[in-house]
Design a protein around this motif. Structure first.
Motif: not given
Length: 334
Positions: A237, A240-241, A321, A323
């Motif tokens: 992983l 940023r994800d 990003v 998020s």
């Protein structure tokens, strides 16, 4: 399987039956069934719940076999299962090896080898049974991870369906050295499959640089072990994800002259400097007449709203990003 059961002595059931081994009277069918059931209960000794992750373990399949080796120079050793002299499985011993065959659940547990009164070595044996899954959910979704910043720290959670012990570690793949194992509790507090227990572990990559690109993913390895199952899950992983800021802090609100003046601060856990790690904020508010409004702002920590506002709450996200949004702050009464 009734392995190594003690010889059954038929008790005096009353009514003049006496010993069933020396009487010509036939035992009533119901009484015989009760005795057989009692023998089965006495002979099935469940493995003790794990309270920590074993240093050595082997995984065998139901009806399969495992070979347990005693790590010693002694040529002849004795064996115990869960500190008992009798082993609840078909087995044979050859020197320093113990072979368990036709595995079933009573065979699971800790096998220790001894030289007289001296403990030499021990190995935990798992009897893996697909009917007894260890984690709630499919393997690909059983573990979820979140990071509250780009500092290299993340928190991972899962739910166990039965008593178990876990360990986890983090490394930078594909060529990063693995981190040390972190041991995550034991299963002693878990009562059974009807009472799932959540687990959480916080891991950190000390080499992570929050200002650099993320060219390679982090690699999370989670292992879990119980008497009935063993799981080994690897997740790759990117921070940023999975980044999700905490809620904004230090929210203040002051109403004056038909305006509501609001100010707040980024989450305490968010990466700094805040001028570099910008956040997007969403405000929801409610007027005294029941009408509601919503605003989105970026890179600011104060503003004013027209009208008589009664309630307000704020959340945030990383706009670069997109998020997951942070949790909302609690509704604040103006």
């Amino acid at each position: 399987m009734l392995a190594n059961c003690p010889a059954w002595r038929c008790p005096d059931l009353g009514g003049g039956l006496g010993s069933c081994m020396d009487t010509n009277q036939a035992m009533p069918g119901l009484q015989m069934l009760m005795l057989v059931a009692l023998v089965q209960v006495l002979c099935v000794v469940p493995a003790a719940a794990l309270t920590d992750f074993p240093s050595k373990f082997l995984v065998g399949e139901v009806n399969g076999q495992v070979v347990v080796t005693c790590d010693t120079a002694q040529e002849q050793v004795s064996w115990k299962q869960n500190e008992h002299q009798e082993i609840m499985a078909e087995h044979h011993i050859a020197g320093r090896t113990l072979t368990l065959e036709g595995l079933d659940q009573p065979a699971a547990g800790n096998y220790s080898c001894w030289h007289g009164p001296r403990l030499l070595d021990s190995t935990y044996v798992v009897v893996s049974d697909p009917d007894y899954p260890l984690l709630q959910g499919a393997p690909g979704s059983a573990v979820t991870c979140r990071a509250e910043s780009y500092g290299g720290e993340l928190s991972c959670s899962w739910t166990a369906l039965r008593p178990a012990a876990f360990r986890a570690r983090l490394s930078r793949s594909p060529d990063g050295a693995p981190g040390a194992w972190l041991y995550v509790g034991g299963g002693s507090a878990l009562q059974g499959p009807d009472q799932p227990q959540p687990f959480t572990v916080t891991l950190a990559d000390g080499t992570f640089c929050p200002f650099a690109e993320e060219p390679r993913p982090l690699e999370l390895v989670l292992e879990g072990i119980s008497a009935e199952s063993f799981v080994n899950i690897t997740h790759r992983l990117f921070l940023r994800d999975i980044v999700r800021p905490g809620p904004p802090q230090d929210v203040t609100a002051q109403s004056k002259g038909g305006l509501l003046h609001l100010s707040w601060a980024p989450p305490a856990s968010w990466s700094s400097p805040h001028s570099y790690f910008l956040l997007r904020y969403q405000l929801e508010y409610e007027h005294w007449d029941g009408t509601k409004g919503s605003l989105q702002l970026e890179g600011v920590t104060e503003m004013s709203i027209e009208g008589d506002v009664r309630w307000v709450q704020i959340r945030c996200q990383d706009p670069l990003v997109n998020s997951t949004w942070s949790p909302w702050t609690t509704w604040q009464n103006v």
